[in-house]
Scaffold this active site. Structure first.
Site, PDB file in Angstrom:
ATOM      1  CG  HIS A 177      21.088  52.483 -33.670  1.00 18.46           C
ATOM      2  ND1 HIS A 177      21.158  51.780 -32.491  1.00 18.46           N
ATOM      3  CD2 HIS A 177      22.340  52.444 -34.186  1.00 18.46           C
ATOM      4  CE1 HIS A 177      22.391  51.344 -32.294  1.00 18.46           C
ATOM      5  NE2 HIS A 177      23.137  51.730 -33.323  1.00 18.46           N
ATOM      6  CG  ASP A 184      25.660  51.469 -30.963  1.00 18.90           C
ATOM      7  OD1 ASP A 184      25.774  50.782 -31.996  1.00 18.90           O
ATOM      8  OD2 ASP A 184      25.425  52.692 -30.981  1.00 18.90           O
ATOM      9  CD  GLU A 241      29.950  52.371 -35.746  1.00 18.18           C
ATOM     10  OE1 GLU A 241      28.888  51.792 -35.445  1.00 18.18           O
ATOM     11  OE2 GLU A 241      30.014  53.582 -35.982  1.00 18.18           O
ATOM     12  CG  HIS A 244      26.108  49.084 -35.386  1.00 19.56           C
ATOM     13  ND1 HIS A 244      25.257  50.157 -35.170  1.00 19.56           N
ATOM     14  CD2 HIS A 244      25.509  48.325 -36.346  1.00 19.56           C
ATOM     15  CE1 HIS A 244      24.209  50.045 -35.965  1.00 19.56           C
ATOM     16  NE2 HIS A 244      24.350  48.931 -36.689  1.00 19.56           N
TER      17      HIS A 244
HETATM   18  C1  LIG Z   1      27.017  56.351 -33.895  1.00 20.36           C
HETATM   19  C2  LIG Z   1      27.292  54.893 -33.725  1.00 20.36           C
HETATM   20  N1  LIG Z   1      27.109  54.521 -32.366  1.00 20.36           N
HETATM   21  C3  LIG Z   1      26.412  54.062 -34.619  1.00 20.36           C
HETATM   22  O1  LIG Z   1      25.443  53.509 -34.178  1.00 20.36           O
HETATM   23  N2  LIG Z   1      26.767  54.017 -35.915  1.00 20.36           N
HETATM   24  C4  LIG Z   1      25.993  53.307 -36.881  1.00 20.36           C
HETATM   25  C5  LIG Z   1      26.709  53.180 -38.186  1.00 20.36           C
HETATM   26  C6  LIG Z   1      24.636  53.963 -37.126  1.00 20.36           C
HETATM   27  O2  LIG Z   1      24.474  55.160 -36.898  1.00 20.36           O
HETATM   28  O3  LIG Z   1      23.755  53.251 -37.610  1.00 20.36           O
HETATM   29 ZN   LIG Z   2      25.130  51.497 -33.652  1.00 20.14          ZN
END
Ligand SMILES: C[C@@H](N)C(=O)N[C@H](C)C(=O)O
Ligand SMILES: [Zn+2]
Length: 262
Positions: A177, A184, A241, A244
């Site tokens: 990100h 997400d 997740e 993601h």
């Molecule tokens: C925090 C969650 N929404 C997310 O994006 N997790 C992944 C592993 C990240 O932070 O890259």
């Molecule tokens: Zn994410």
């Protein structure tokens, strides 16, 4: 005398023409909202000849005359490098934005973005538009929870959830990100309504894993559909997740700028 009369009438005609055309231009950039307590008014701003209009919402909370800031120039996509950042909604307005970190409705329990803008590297944005088209053809839509995320926000997340199954380590490689190359998201129906995916977004537990199968058949089918469409468009899932996805076209640098909220 005849020549003088001609000059005067040409002058008056020119004056009238400029008066009218500039007031029309002004009208085009103003939205008058006069009656309170009415539902949200939608207006459209053309963004690019070959791209759909962007729709923005203006809340009719009060009697206001809202003047739109200078119309944004059309995006010249070819002028943006593949690794440049773009605002997704200016390329394709069919996405549903539900950017949770721009609200207190997230696991941090606070609003950590100044505004709800989805920025991505151009390559990732183009791939996401591909995924959206795959899903639109099947009667679904993508609903986005997060896109580019500044490194400082990642650090705030890590403070609360220092577990790299659920939050990318900002002191290690950072999150995709932070590189503008992860999303997400979830599946929505054609009206944009969020569909049941078995757990809420940012549910940090085994039920959110792709390998977790003790879920109703329709939920498993939707997770599968989302995964297949995203993979087909060039994204990779992570094991822990269901929401993601990362775009790994190339190595991008971690970024820490705040989106321009104008
Ligand atoms: C925090 C969650 N929404 C997310 O994006 N997790 C992944 C592993 C990240 O932070 O890259
Ligand atoms: Zn994410």
């Amino acid at each position: 005398m005849y020549v003088q009369t001609r000059i005067v009438s040409i002058f008056i005609f020119t004056l009238l023409f400029y008066c009218c055309s500039s007031s029309q231009e002004e009208k085009a950039n103003k939205v008058e909202v006069t009656s309170p307590n009415q539902p949200i008014k939608q207006i459209s701003i053309a963004t690019h000849d070959s791209l759909p209009d962007t729709t923005i919402s203006i809340n009719r909370a009060d009697t206001v005359q809202q003047t739109l800031s200078t119309p944004r120039p059309p995006i010249q996509l070819h002028e943006i490098p593949d690794s440049g950042f773009v605002e997704l909604i200016r390329l394709d307005s069919s996405f549903i934005l539900d950017l949770r970190y721009a609200t207190p409705n997230n696991f941090l329990k606070e609003k950590v973005y100044d505004c709800a803008k989805c920025l991505l590297r151009k390559e990732a944005a183009m791939a996401l538009i591909k995924a959206q088209h795959i899903l639109l053809a099947k009667g679904y839509r993508l609903r986005l929870f997060d896109c580019y995320r500044p490194l400082d926000v990642q650090k705030k997340m890590w403070k609360i959830m220092p577990n790299d199954h659920f939050v990318g380590n900002p002191y290690g490689n950072g999150s995709m990100h932070n590189k503008g190359a992860a999303l997400d998201l979830t599946l929505a129906d054609s009206t944009g309504k969020e569909l049941d995916m078995g757990t809420p977004f940012d549910f940090f537990g085994k039920e959110a894993y792709h390998a977790y199968t003790k879920l109703p058949a329709d939920v498993l089918q939707r997770r599968q559909l989302l995964k297949q469409s995203m993979i087909q468009a060039g994204f990779s899932p992570i094991t822990s997740e269901w929401w993601h996805y990362s775009y790994k076209g190339r190595r991008y640098k971690v970024a820490n700028f705040k989106p321009d909220c104008e």
